[in-house]
Scaffold this motif. Structure first.
Motif, short mmCIF file in Angstrom:
data_model
loop_
_atom_site.label_atom_id
_atom_site.label_comp_id
_atom_site.label_asym_id
_atom_site.label_seq_id
_atom_site.Cartn_x
_atom_site.Cartn_y
_atom_site.Cartn_z
N ILE A 186 -3.97 7.46 2.52
CA ILE A 186 -4.10 8.58 1.57
C ILE A 186 -3.74 8.14 0.15
O ILE A 186 -4.52 8.35 -0.79
CB ILE A 186 -3.22 9.77 2.01
N LYS A 187 -2.58 7.53 -0.04
CA LYS A 187 -2.14 7.17 -1.39
C LYS A 187 -3.10 6.19 -2.05
O LYS A 187 -3.56 6.43 -3.18
CB LYS A 187 -0.72 6.61 -1.36
N PRO A 188 -3.45 5.05 -1.39
CA PRO A 188 -4.38 4.13 -2.07
C PRO A 188 -5.76 4.74 -2.32
O PRO A 188 -6.41 4.41 -3.31
CB PRO A 188 -4.46 2.92 -1.12
N THR A 189 -6.20 5.66 -1.43
CA THR A 189 -7.51 6.27 -1.63
C THR A 189 -7.48 7.29 -2.76
O THR A 189 -8.41 7.36 -3.57
CB THR A 189 -8.00 6.94 -0.33
N GLN A 190 -6.43 8.09 -2.83
CA GLN A 190 -6.30 9.04 -3.94
C GLN A 190 -6.22 8.29 -5.27
O GLN A 190 -6.77 8.73 -6.28
CB GLN A 190 -5.06 9.92 -3.74
N GLU A 191 -5.54 7.16 -5.28
CA GLU A 191 -5.45 6.35 -6.51
C GLU A 191 -6.80 5.74 -6.86
O GLU A 191 -7.19 5.69 -8.03
CB GLU A 191 -4.39 5.26 -6.33
N LEU A 192 -7.52 5.28 -5.86
CA LEU A 192 -8.84 4.68 -6.09
C LEU A 192 -9.83 5.71 -6.62
O LEU A 192 -10.61 5.43 -7.54
CB LEU A 192 -9.37 4.08 -4.77
N THR A 193 -9.81 6.91 -6.05
CA THR A 193 -10.83 7.93 -6.35
C THR A 193 -10.36 8.97 -7.36
O THR A 193 -11.11 9.89 -7.67
CB THR A 193 -11.21 8.67 -5.06
N ASP A 194 -9.13 8.82 -7.86
CA ASP A 194 -8.53 9.80 -8.76
C ASP A 194 -8.51 11.19 -8.14
O ASP A 194 -8.93 12.18 -8.74
CB ASP A 194 -9.24 9.83 -10.12
N GLY A 195 -8.01 11.23 -6.90
CA GLY A 195 -7.80 12.51 -6.24
C GLY A 195 -9.03 13.18 -5.69
O GLY A 195 -9.16 14.40 -5.73
N ALA A 196 -9.97 12.39 -5.12
CA ALA A 196 -11.20 12.98 -4.57
C ALA A 196 -10.93 13.85 -3.35
O ALA A 196 -11.77 14.67 -2.97
CB ALA A 196 -12.20 11.88 -4.22
N GLY A 197 -9.80 13.65 -2.68
CA GLY A 197 -9.43 14.53 -1.58
C GLY A 197 -9.89 14.08 -0.21
O GLY A 197 -10.15 14.91 0.67
N PHE A 198 -10.00 12.78 0.01
CA PHE A 198 -10.27 12.26 1.35
C PHE A 198 -9.49 10.96 1.53
O PHE A 198 -8.95 10.40 0.58
CB PHE A 198 -11.77 12.03 1.57
N CYS A 199 -9.42 10.49 2.77
CA CYS A 199 -8.84 9.18 3.05
C CYS A 199 -9.76 8.49 4.06
O CYS A 199 -10.85 9.00 4.35
CB CYS A 199 -7.41 9.31 3.57
N LEU A 200 -9.34 7.35 4.59
CA LEU A 200 -10.21 6.59 5.49
C LEU A 200 -9.90 6.88 6.96
O LEU A 200 -8.74 6.94 7.36
CB LEU A 200 -10.07 5.09 5.24
N GLY A 201 -10.96 7.03 7.74
CA GLY A 201 -10.85 7.13 9.18
C GLY A 201 -11.82 6.14 9.80
O GLY A 201 -12.93 6.49 10.17
N HIS A 202 -11.39 4.89 9.88
CA HIS A 202 -12.32 3.84 10.34
C HIS A 202 -11.55 2.81 11.17
O HIS A 202 -10.53 3.15 11.79
CB HIS A 202 -13.03 3.20 9.15
N GLN A 203 -12.03 1.57 11.18
CA GLN A 203 -11.50 0.55 12.08
C GLN A 203 -10.48 -0.38 11.43
O GLN A 203 -9.96 -1.25 12.10
CB GLN A 203 -12.67 -0.33 12.58
N GLN A 204 -10.24 -0.21 10.12
CA GLN A 204 -9.37 -1.13 9.40
C GLN A 204 -8.35 -0.37 8.55
O GLN A 204 -7.89 -0.85 7.53
CB GLN A 204 -10.19 -2.09 8.53
N ILE A 205 -7.99 0.84 9.00
CA ILE A 205 -7.17 1.71 8.16
C ILE A 205 -5.78 1.13 7.88
O ILE A 205 -5.29 1.18 6.76
CB ILE A 205 -7.08 3.13 8.76
N MET A 206 -5.16 0.55 8.90
CA MET A 206 -3.85 -0.06 8.67
C MET A 206 -3.99 -1.34 7.85
O MET A 206 -3.12 -1.69 7.05
CB MET A 206 -3.13 -0.32 9.98
N GLY A 207 -5.10 -2.04 8.02
CA GLY A 207 -5.37 -3.22 7.21
C GLY A 207 -5.55 -2.88 5.75
O GLY A 207 -5.02 -3.56 4.86
N VAL A 208 -6.30 -1.82 5.47
CA VAL A 208 -6.49 -1.37 4.09
C VAL A 208 -5.16 -1.01 3.46
O VAL A 208 -4.86 -1.38 2.31
CB VAL A 208 -7.46 -0.18 4.03
N ALA A 209 -4.32 -0.27 4.20
CA ALA A 209 -3.00 0.13 3.69
C ALA A 209 -2.14 -1.11 3.39
O ALA A 209 -1.50 -1.20 2.34
CB ALA A 209 -2.29 1.03 4.69
N LEU A 210 -2.15 -2.07 4.32
CA LEU A 210 -1.34 -3.29 4.14
C LEU A 210 -1.84 -4.11 2.95
O LEU A 210 -1.05 -4.51 2.08
CB LEU A 210 -1.39 -4.14 5.41
#
Length: 500
Positions: A186-210
């Motif tokens: 959520i935090k990295p996605t909100q920062e990337l999209t400037d609060g677009a209001g979604f996050c990732l639900g896929h196969q690398q979600i913990m990898g993206v966070a890390l």
């Protein structure tokens, strides 16, 4: 009971497993809860469905375009091995679970239902669980449910003859993974999209966070040491003729032509004719040069289609989800396909991340060959592209070009070595495939090892660890944690005040 199961089976087959219709249903419910006029509800629902269908065309086009390369490396050089790819992995479970464990594949859909319900419950009680995201990517959920089914059967063989306990255990672990993993993005996605209001639900979600966290720390360390921080890709002005790489379509076309053109030349004209057009090969009377150019440039075409799909549906999804968040799941946001992130940040991060990850994967595969590994891995397009392109988009946003190259490269190494280890150990390699994407090459092997060697105590450790993660996130930022999904502008204002 049969009526309920038939109804669920119909829903799962036609809606839950079909992301376009699942997204359309969410938008429909959201707009109805917002009490929008019927024509806005209909228009928004259709835009969301069509937008996701456009995205799917782009995604499947990218995968199919890679097919002659994958088939060619397998057949031309006799690289008969396990393919790391979600669809190969799902097929391996379908074919092998009965032979290996004496179990039917059918409980996977029940597992999917219960895990999805657990995700909803965890978000509904967010004040306690601190979880804010609902995993909505149905086709990904099916693939993950299949692989989790095999891994937990292997790790906890005592559950094999107890179907009810097996489904409960699997659903709890998988439902927690969906909720916790997507919540981490959520935090990295909100920062990337400037609060677009979604996050990732896929196969690398913990990898993206890390990797987002690593990229941010890398950037902070460079600043503290007085080093010149790596610029973001979109901020780099290339000199002279290299300025053409500032244009996403041109950059993708050139990089893919160099990369795949070399592989297609290596495969040779005769082989590609023998492969046949149905398998992605070329016609006998077709120009070899223009076959290569068409194949390589199609990557830029499909990537542009994918990004158009993102722009078409993401606004409808995020706007309508406010109805669900306000009425049913307060403060929650949807977790969607990783490709949605490609419409934000630098478009050139996508091909750069893919190429860096591909180099990492190919080097790791070469190492397996040199070390005479009992399991040889064939790179599938889905993990090498969608994992590493996504990681690059997020890494670039936090740490610039350097992070967007290095971190996907490391990811590529992890995908191959991790998949070779886990697929060989649990026996999936014998059936020709493994899911192979980052979380399932790194995170789930750790889960499996812990549960295998510590049995039910290991299961408890995995569940407790997953429950603790959002609590630690919340403790780190109590004021802003829920504000981040409820009011992004207020959250930014809060952060600004704290920084002063």
């Amino acid at each position: 009971m049969n009526i309920l199961m038939n109804a669920w089976s119909y829903f799962a087959t036609n809606i839950l497993q079909q992301p376009a219709w699942m997204i359309g249903l969410i938008v429909l419910i959201g707009y109805i809860l917002l009490k929008k006029p019927w024509y806005d509800v209909l228009g928004g629902t259709l835009k969301a469905i069509i937008g996701y269908m456009i995205l799917a065309v782009g995604s499947s086009g990218l995968v199919n375009n890679f097919r002659p390369v994958l088939v060619g490396l397998n057949e031309r050089f006799n690289l008969d091995a396990m393919v790391i790819d979600p669809y190969f992995g799902q097929n391996a479970v379908t074919v092998g679970v009965a032979e290996r464990f004496g179990k039917s594949f059918s409980p996977v859909m029940q597992l999917l239902l219960i895990a999805f319900v657990i995700n909803i419950v965890l978000v509904r009680f967010r004040k306690v669980t601190k979880l804010r995201s609902l995993f909505t990517t149905g086709h990904v959920q099916v693939q993950q449910a299949s692989t989790a089914y095999w891994l937990i059967l292997f790790a906890l063989p005592g559950l094999v003859n107890n179907d009810i306990a097996l489904l409960i255990v699997m659903a709890v672990v998988l439902g927690l993974y969906w909720a916790v993993g997507s919540n981490l993005t959520i935090k990295p996605t909100q920062e990337l999209t400037d609060g677009a209001g979604f996050c990732l639900g896929h196969q690398q979600i913990m990898g993206v966070a890390l990797f987002s966290w690593i990229a941010g720390k890398w950037h902070e360390r460079d600043i503290k040491k007085g080093k010149k921080a790596s610029k973001k890709i979109e901020d780099i002005e290339l000199p002279g003729f290299m300025s053409i790489f500032n244009e996403n379509m041109v950059c993708t076309a050139i990089l893919m032509t160099i990369f795949f053109g070399a592989i297609l030349l290596l495969l040779g004209r005769d082989y590609l004719i023998a492969l046949g057009e149905e398998e992605g090969g070329m016609a006998a009377d077709e120009s070899f040069l223009f076959y290569i150019l068409n194949t390589c440039l199609n990557f830029a075409v499909y990537l542009a289609i994918l990004q158009l799909g993102v722009r078409t549906f993401v606004t409808e999804l995020t706007n309508s989800f406010q109805g669900i968040a306000n009425k049913l799941l307060p403060g929650s946001i949807p977790a969607v396909d990783c490709a949605v992130s490609y419409g934000f940040g630098s478009p050139n991060a996508v091909p750069i991340g893919f190429l860096a990850g591909a180099v990492g994967q190919f080097l790791a595969i070469g190492a397996l060959i040199l070390l005479k590994s009992p399991v040889l891995v064939i790179a599938g397009f889905v993990p090498v592209f969608f994992d590493n392109a996504t990681i690059a988009v997020y890494a670039n946003n936090k740490g610039g070009l350097k992070a967007a190259i290095v971190l996907p490269f490391i990811s590529g190494l992890c995908q191959v070595f991790g998949s070779a280890f886990i697929a060989s150990w649990v026996g999936m390699a014998a059936y020709g495939g493994y899911l192979g994407m980052w979380d399932w090459a790194v995170v789930w092997p750790v889960f499996t090892v812990v549960m295998k060697y510590l049995s039910y105590a290991g299961l408890a450790i995995v569940i407790i660890a997953l429950l603790i993660i959002p609590q630690l996130q919340y403790r780190k930022d109590k004021e802003g944690y829920f504000l981040m999904t409820e009011d992004w502008e207020a959250y930014k204002e809060l952060k600004s005040k704290k920084a002063e």
